[in-house]
Design an enzyme around this catalytic site. Structure first.
Site, PDB file in Angstrom:
ATOM      1  N   ASP A 204      23.893  -2.737  18.030  1.00 61.37           N
ATOM      2  CA  ASP A 204      24.749  -1.790  17.283  1.00 61.37           C
ATOM      3  C   ASP A 204      25.922  -1.294  17.978  1.00 61.37           C
ATOM      4  OD1 ASP A 204      25.733  -0.848  14.753  1.00 61.37           O
ATOM      5  OD2 ASP A 204      24.486   0.784  14.694  1.00 61.37           O
TER       6      ASP A 204
ATOM      7  N   HIS B 157      34.956   7.532  12.757  1.00 65.13           N
ATOM      8  CA  HIS B 157      33.629   8.015  12.786  1.00 65.13           C
ATOM      9  C   HIS B 157      33.242   8.886  14.059  1.00 65.13           C
ATOM     10  CE1 HIS B 157      29.327   7.729  11.681  1.00 65.13           C
ATOM     11  NE2 HIS B 157      29.093   6.978  12.757  1.00 65.13           N
TER      12      HIS B 157
ATOM     13  N   GLU C 157      24.929   3.665   6.104  1.00 62.03           N
ATOM     14  CA  GLU C 157      25.857   3.449   7.087  1.00 62.03           C
ATOM     15  C   GLU C 157      26.815   2.220   6.542  1.00 62.03           C
ATOM     16  OE1 GLU C 157      25.356   5.927  11.067  1.00 62.03           O
ATOM     17  OE2 GLU C 157      24.926   3.750  11.062  1.00 62.03           O
TER      18      GLU C 157
ATOM     19  N   GLU D  99      28.823  -0.681   7.465  1.00 66.66           N
ATOM     20  CA  GLU D  99      28.984  -1.522   8.611  1.00 66.66           C
ATOM     21  C   GLU D  99      29.259  -3.062   8.343  1.00 66.66           C
ATOM     22  OE1 GLU D  99      26.809  -0.972  12.081  1.00 66.66           O
ATOM     23  OE2 GLU D  99      25.973   1.076  11.670  1.00 66.66           O
TER      24      GLU D  99
ATOM     25  N   ASP E 144      23.126   0.223   7.942  1.00 68.60           N
ATOM     26  CA  ASP E 144      22.252   0.576   8.779  1.00 68.60           C
ATOM     27  C   ASP E 144      21.561   1.782   8.413  1.00 68.60           C
ATOM     28  OD1 ASP E 144      21.165   0.785  11.162  1.00 68.60           O
ATOM     29  OD2 ASP E 144      22.722   1.631  12.338  1.00 68.60           O
TER      30      ASP E 144
ATOM     31  N   ARG F 296      18.428  10.698   9.697  1.00 70.42           N
ATOM     32  CA  ARG F 296      19.331  11.967  10.399  1.00 70.42           C
ATOM     33  C   ARG F 296      18.606  12.957  11.061  1.00 70.42           C
ATOM     34  NH1 ARG F 296      23.648   8.709  11.444  1.00 70.42           N
ATOM     35  NH2 ARG F 296      24.878   8.254   9.497  1.00 70.42           N
TER      36      ARG F 296
ATOM     37  N   GLN G  20      16.401  11.115  14.009  1.00 72.08           N
ATOM     38  CA  GLN G  20      17.262  11.027  15.096  1.00 72.08           C
ATOM     39  C   GLN G  20      17.897  11.945  15.785  1.00 72.08           C
ATOM     40  OE1 GLN G  20      20.947   9.075  13.332  1.00 72.08           O
ATOM     41  NE2 GLN G  20      22.014   8.595  15.227  1.00 72.08           N
TER      42      GLN G  20
ATOM     43  N   LYS H 162      16.646   4.711  13.494  1.00 69.98           N
ATOM     44  CA  LYS H 162      17.387   3.607  12.982  1.00 69.98           C
ATOM     45  C   LYS H 162      16.362   2.513  12.600  1.00 69.98           C
ATOM     46  CE  LYS H 162      21.620   5.120  13.518  1.00 69.98           C
ATOM     47  NZ  LYS H 162      22.852   4.847  12.793  1.00 69.98           N
TER      48      LYS H 162
ATOM     49  N   THR I  38      17.231  -2.168   8.323  1.00 66.23           N
ATOM     50  CA  THR I  38      18.792  -2.397   8.316  1.00 66.23           C
ATOM     51  C   THR I  38      18.777  -3.598   7.328  1.00 66.23           C
ATOM     52  OG1 THR I  38      18.853  -1.915  10.841  1.00 66.23           O
ATOM     53  CG2 THR I  38      20.800  -3.059   9.789  1.00 66.23           C
TER      54      THR I  38
ATOM     55  N   GLU J 128      28.833  12.043   6.965  1.00 66.76           N
ATOM     56  CA  GLU J 128      30.345  12.673   6.839  1.00 66.76           C
ATOM     57  C   GLU J 128      30.703  13.013   5.456  1.00 66.76           C
ATOM     58  OE1 GLU J 128      32.651   9.506   9.553  1.00 66.76           O
ATOM     59  OE2 GLU J 128      30.949   8.415   9.122  1.00 66.76           O
TER      60      GLU J 128
END
Length: 419
Positions: free
Chosen positions: A126, A133, A199, A201, A233, A237, A240, A253, A257, A364
């Site tokens: 990844d 971002h 996420e 992606e 993904d 948080r 992480q 993570k 996925t 975000e």
């Protein structure tokens, strides 16, 4: 135009022809197919029709249960397969159109099929290649002055992910358990993730690999890229944030996925290529290329919570916002001699534009949980709740047609009770 009816807003016209792996109730063996309109063309049934110089001795690859061996054949075989398929599906060609018995065996409605992962994914990497971002996350956690770390503008930053927990669209995702430290004045705690995120992606599958110890030069990188999928993904948080220093993401993570099941070949995307972003400072020579390899792919993320009658769009973005190209990612990955293999998956990292509505993560969109995200019908979110379904879609808009990716969707299940 194809003899198979294709709606104008279909993701799968004859200009696309993405590859996937499917099964049916009547035939549970996974097999390779191509999407056309609302149908799937079973390549194991028509493999004898691939008679060109690159495929005539390799028809057996379409009997496989994954795309790995076909991916490994390289560009000549891919181009030949695509040309043959477009010819066979053309409204003006009788070979498949007028053979009722063969058509009956070869076509399956997508509605009656179960989709599988398109390849056995040996390794998954990844990247972190959206400047907006990376800047947004840097501002949130380090402040404006240190938003981008010193290496970010010089190389495509990435990390090795977990291939075993990549799942196909439609697979539910269990809220992960883990260790976190919500209060820095207190010891860490163990429990269910409280800050579950998505996420936005995209990712590409590697075709032919490289020998151990032999890098792929950037001038040859395009020969090793088979096609692209959508990706979510999923990210915990809070897990992480507590674990990532000093070695980067791990359990925050690796729990899941999601990718879309149809792999759109690069030849289908080339009509939508756009100029590469300006890179300043100029990268080192091994990362420089003049060939345009950035794509105008419209992307959106929708969220459907429990009790919501329809999904609400929470993000609209575009793949062209990426700073580092796929050619640069692949070349950098192999520059130390790391050997890539057919079916390896390399992901873009979260795709965010400059407009707040184009931010590709809830981290975000909610600005680290400080702003409510309106999901309509009187509901808001900062992070994902149990029962939320996240649906990613993407397409390139042509003149009277679109080249799309289908859906990349997953629903959040509650965490398992602690043992």
């Amino acid at each position: 135009m194809s003899f198979i009816p294709v709606a104008e807003d279909s993701d799968f016209p004859i200009q696309n022809l993405p590859y996937g792996v499917f099964s049916t109730q009547s035939n549970p063996k996974p097999r390779i197919g191509v999407a056309i309109g609302d149908q799937i063309l079973d390549l194991s049934v028509i493999k004898h029709l691939f008679t060109g110089p690159a495929l005539s001795k390799h028809q057996h690859v379409f009997d496989e249960t994954t795309l790995n061996n076909f991916m490994g054949l390289g560009q000549a075989a891919w181009k030949e397969a695509r040309a043959s398929l477009q010819n066979l599906l053309s409204a003006s060609q009788a070979r498949l159109r007028d053979d009722k018995e063969l058509r009956q065996r070869a076509f399956t409605s997508q509605a009656s099929a179960t989709m599988h992962l398109p390849a056995t994914i040996g390794d998954y990497t990844d990247f972190y290649s959206s400047r907006q971002h990376a800047t947004n996350v840097g501002i949130m956690f380090r402040g404006k002055e240190n938003a981008l770390l010193p290496n970010w503008l010089h190389l495509p930053v990435g990390y090795h992910g977990r291939a075993s927990s990549i799942v196909v669209s439609g697979t539910p995702i269990r809220r992960p358990m883990g260790q976190m430290r919500p209060d820095n004045s207190k010891p860490p705690v163990y429990g269910a993730c409280r800050l579950l995120d998505m996420e936005l992606e995209m990712a590409f599958f590697v075709g032919p690999g490289n020998r151990f110890g032999e890098p792929i030069p950037i001038s040859k990188a395009h020969e090793h890229i088979f096609g692209m999928v959508l990706m979510n993904d999923w990210s915990a948080r809070d897990i992480q944030q507590w674990e990532y220093v000093p070695l980067g993401p791990f359990l925050g993570k690796s729990f899941g996925t999601t990718i879309s099941p149809w792999v759109v070949p690069m030849d289908a995307l080339m009509p939508f290529v756009v100029p590469n972003p300006k890179q300043d400072p100029k990268p080192l020579p091994y990362l420089c290329h003049s060939q345009p390899y950035t794509f105008d792919i419209n992307l959106s993320v929708s969220l459907k919570g429990e009790g919501m009658s329809q999904a609400a769009t929470i993000c609209r973005s575009n793949f062209k916002h990426m700073y580092w190209t796929m050619l640069q990612q692949l070349t950098h990955h192999s520059v130390n001699g790391c050997n890539l293999r057919p079916g390896d998956l390399l992901a873009s990292g979260t795709i965010s534009g400059s407009d707040p509505e184009s931010f590709g993560s809830m981290l975000e969109l909610s600005w680290k949980g400080t702003k409510a995200i309106d999901v309509e019908q009187g509901q808001t979110r900062t992070f994902l709740l149990d029962g939320d379904e996240v649906i990613i879609t993407g397409h390139c808009q042509g003149d009277g047609y679109r080249v799309g990716f289908g859906q990349c969707a997953g629903k959040v299940l509650p965490a398992l009770s602690p043992a």
